[in-house]
Enzyme design. Structure first.
Site, mmCIF file in Angstrom:
data_model
loop_
_atom_site.group_PDB
_atom_site.id
_atom_site.type_symbol
_atom_site.label_atom_id
_atom_site.label_comp_id
_atom_site.label_asym_id
_atom_site.label_seq_id
_atom_site.Cartn_x
_atom_site.Cartn_y
_atom_site.Cartn_z
ATOM 1 N N CYS A 127 0.822 -1.226 0.000
ATOM 2 C CA CYS A 127 0.000 0.000 0.000
ATOM 3 C C CYS A 127 0.851 1.269 0.000
ATOM 4 O O CYS A 127 0.328 2.358 -0.225
ATOM 5 C CB CYS A 127 -0.945 -0.004 1.190
ATOM 6 S SG CYS A 127 -1.964 -1.477 1.260
ATOM 7 N N HIS A 185 -2.770 7.005 3.176
ATOM 8 C CA HIS A 185 -3.356 5.767 2.636
ATOM 9 C C HIS A 185 -4.716 5.519 3.287
ATOM 10 O O HIS A 185 -4.850 5.553 4.509
ATOM 11 C CB HIS A 185 -2.397 4.609 2.906
ATOM 12 C CG HIS A 185 -2.976 3.272 2.600
ATOM 13 N ND1 HIS A 185 -3.706 3.025 1.454
ATOM 14 C CD2 HIS A 185 -2.954 2.099 3.289
ATOM 15 C CE1 HIS A 185 -4.102 1.770 1.463
ATOM 16 N NE2 HIS A 185 -3.671 1.182 2.559
ATOM 17 N N ASN A 195 -10.286 0.161 1.131
ATOM 18 C CA ASN A 195 -8.823 0.204 0.991
ATOM 19 C C ASN A 195 -8.445 -0.341 -0.387
ATOM 20 O O ASN A 195 -8.593 -1.530 -0.645
ATOM 21 C CB ASN A 195 -8.210 -0.637 2.115
ATOM 22 C CG ASN A 195 -6.692 -0.723 2.036
ATOM 23 O OD1 ASN A 195 -6.089 -0.351 1.037
ATOM 24 N ND2 ASN A 195 -6.080 -1.224 3.098
HETATM 25 N N1 COA Z 1 -18.250 -7.989 11.383
HETATM 26 C C1 COA Z 1 -18.626 -8.289 12.638
HETATM 27 N N2 COA Z 1 -17.759 -8.672 13.581
HETATM 28 C C2 COA Z 1 -16.450 -8.747 13.249
HETATM 29 C C3 COA Z 1 -15.993 -8.466 11.944
HETATM 30 C C4 COA Z 1 -16.955 -8.068 10.996
HETATM 31 N N3 COA Z 1 -16.636 -7.762 9.738
HETATM 32 N N4 COA Z 1 -14.663 -8.624 11.913
HETATM 33 C C5 COA Z 1 -14.281 -9.016 13.130
HETATM 34 N N5 COA Z 1 -15.370 -9.099 13.953
HETATM 35 C C6 COA Z 1 -15.426 -9.493 15.349
HETATM 36 C C7 COA Z 1 -14.281 -10.391 15.738
HETATM 37 O O1 COA Z 1 -14.577 -11.738 15.479
HETATM 38 C C8 COA Z 1 -14.198 -10.100 17.209
HETATM 39 O O2 COA Z 1 -15.198 -10.835 17.886
HETATM 40 P P1 COA Z 1 -14.919 -11.476 19.328
HETATM 41 O O3 COA Z 1 -14.648 -10.307 20.231
HETATM 42 O O4 COA Z 1 -16.210 -12.180 19.619
HETATM 43 O O5 COA Z 1 -13.743 -12.387 19.159
HETATM 44 C C9 COA Z 1 -14.556 -8.632 17.345
HETATM 45 O O6 COA Z 1 -15.282 -8.309 16.142
HETATM 46 C C10 COA Z 1 -13.380 -7.710 17.448
HETATM 47 O O7 COA Z 1 -12.462 -8.046 16.426
HETATM 48 P P2 COA Z 1 -11.101 -7.286 16.265
HETATM 49 O O8 COA Z 1 -10.262 -7.985 15.243
HETATM 50 O O9 COA Z 1 -10.499 -7.038 17.620
HETATM 51 O O10 COA Z 1 -11.623 -5.887 15.688
HETATM 52 P P3 COA Z 1 -10.810 -4.558 15.465
HETATM 53 O O11 COA Z 1 -11.444 -3.477 16.212
HETATM 54 O O12 COA Z 1 -9.320 -4.739 15.622
HETATM 55 O O13 COA Z 1 -11.072 -4.274 13.922
HETATM 56 C C11 COA Z 1 -9.964 -4.389 11.786
HETATM 57 C C12 COA Z 1 -10.569 -5.189 12.952
HETATM 58 C C13 COA Z 1 -9.444 -5.389 10.762
HETATM 59 C C14 COA Z 1 -11.066 -3.531 11.195
HETATM 60 C C15 COA Z 1 -8.816 -3.485 12.330
HETATM 61 O O14 COA Z 1 -7.945 -4.243 13.160
HETATM 62 C C16 COA Z 1 -8.019 -2.852 11.229
HETATM 63 O O15 COA Z 1 -8.535 -2.094 10.443
HETATM 64 N N6 COA Z 1 -6.695 -3.103 11.194
HETATM 65 C C17 COA Z 1 -5.854 -2.578 10.156
HETATM 66 C C18 COA Z 1 -5.971 -3.423 8.925
HETATM 67 C C19 COA Z 1 -5.433 -2.758 7.693
HETATM 68 O O16 COA Z 1 -5.495 -1.569 7.539
HETATM 69 N N7 COA Z 1 -4.907 -3.572 6.788
HETATM 70 C C20 COA Z 1 -4.435 -3.124 5.532
HETATM 71 C C21 COA Z 1 -3.094 -2.543 5.665
HETATM 72 S S1 COA Z 1 -2.598 -1.767 4.209
#
Ligand code: COA
Length: 326
Positions: A113, A250, A280
């Protein structure tokens, strides 16, 4: 000799997939996705599009905006992690043929990215030493074909599209841009897609491997990286982030950008945001945002802007420029 961005272009495939659409096949909902990412919908390539076709459409729009003919392009760089072919030929060669840039060299650049920022720095240096020459720099991705559509923790984040700029000699003298390019391969496992020569061939290795993401680790890295890049560029130039007119970060997650703004004590309004409707788009996200801002008339001559990205690798990078000079 000064170098500048001569024109911008972008392309988003027409099909829009909303969070509600995703909730029909995935255990998720619009409320969760929007509150955790800022994303409501994304564009997804249909069968007749792929990375090179979207790159060529964005590139054509940038050439038209710049008033530059395909024959005048001496170099094409396509920043992408989702090339048409697994390794070769490069997507840039396919774009070169599609646009009819008969005199151009062409190659792909893979810095995930952050790829567009890496690519624009290469084009800037190349244009500086090749007086009068023009480069086409494109960020293009078809992430919809490499994400695991069963993984609600990652597939909801991504979209497809392409953005492009033409780089060449400036009409008048202008200030030189400054860039920082960084990497930290210790975080390689935070976000990756397998299928390369790392793996010894095994029976049943197909179908195509999908993207694997450790969301928390990437989130924490992203906030640190974007703030570090922007702060260090400003420090290097003896200025402060407060003096910036606009930051094109980004477009990965609205909460990442919120956290960066808070960490840097900058109003959120300084950050260009379009991820609500694009998701993204990896290496395409910064040039798509830039083109949108240009077409809306939001970028005025001499505005101080930073382009900054982060991604798999891990990579992170930023360019400080006074629009449109590089
Ligand atoms: N819908 C509903 N629930 C979801 C879900 C979705 N799409 N995705 C995850 N969950 C759930 C998980 O299973 C978890 O449930 P649990 O507590 O029962 O285990 C809960 O939501 C929390 O998940 P978590 O992974 O801690 O959420 P988060 O707040 O970290 O958000 C992302 C997840 C991926 C949105 C976030 O971590 C993120 O954006 N990270 C950066 C990723 C990125 O930018 N990547 C590209 C880089 S270029």
């Amino acid at each position: 000799m000064s170098v500048q961005i001569l024109g911008t272009g972008s392309y988003l495939p027409p099909k829009v997939v909303t969070n509600d659409d995703l909730s029909k096949s995935l255990d998720t909902n619009d409320e969760w996705i929007h509150s955790h990412t800022g994303i409501r919908s994304r564009h997804i390539a249909e069968e007749d599009d792929c990375t090179s076709s979207m790159a060529a459409k964005a590139g054509k729009a940038a050439l038209e905006a710049a008033g530059v003919s395909p024959d005048d392009i001496g170099l094409i760089i396509v920043a992408t992690s989702t090339p048409d072919y697994a390794t070769f030929p490069s997507t840039a060669c396919l774009v070169q043929a599609a646009l009819g840039c008969k005199g151009a060299g062409a190659y792909d650049l893979q810095a995930a990215c952050a790829g567009f920022v890496y690519a624009i720095e290469q084009a800037r240096c190349w244009a500086k030493v090749n007086k009068g020459a023009k480069a086409l720099v494109i960020g293009a991705e078809t992430l919809s074909r490499v994400v695991d559509w069963r993984d609600r923790g990652s597939c909801i984040l991504f979209g497809d599209g392409a953005g492009a700029v033409v780089v060449g000699e400036a009409e008048g003298a202008g200030p030189e841009a400054h860039t920082v390019l960084w990497a930290d391969g210790n975080g390689a496992s935070f976000i990756y897609r397998d299928g390369g020569t790392r793996l010894k061939p095994q029976p049943g290795m197909f179908p195509i491997p999908t993207l694997v993401l450790q969301g928390h680790d990437v989130f924490a890295f992203a906030v640190r990286a974007l703030a570090k890049v922007t702060n260090q560029l400003c420090e290097k130039l003896g200025t402060t982030p407060a003096s910036l007119d606009r930051v094109f970060a980004h477009q990965a997650n609205g909460r990442i950008i919120d956290a960066v703004a808070r960490r840097m004590k900058l109003p959120l309004e300084k950050f260009y945001l379009n991820l609500e409707t694009t998701g993204n788009t990896s290496a395409a996200s910064i040039p798509i945002a830039l083109d949108e801002a240009v077409r809306k008339g939001e970028l005025k001559k001499d505005m101080k802007i930073v382009l900054c990205g982060f991604g798999a690798g891990l990579t992170y990078a930023g360019t400080y420029m006074q629009w449109p000079y590089l």
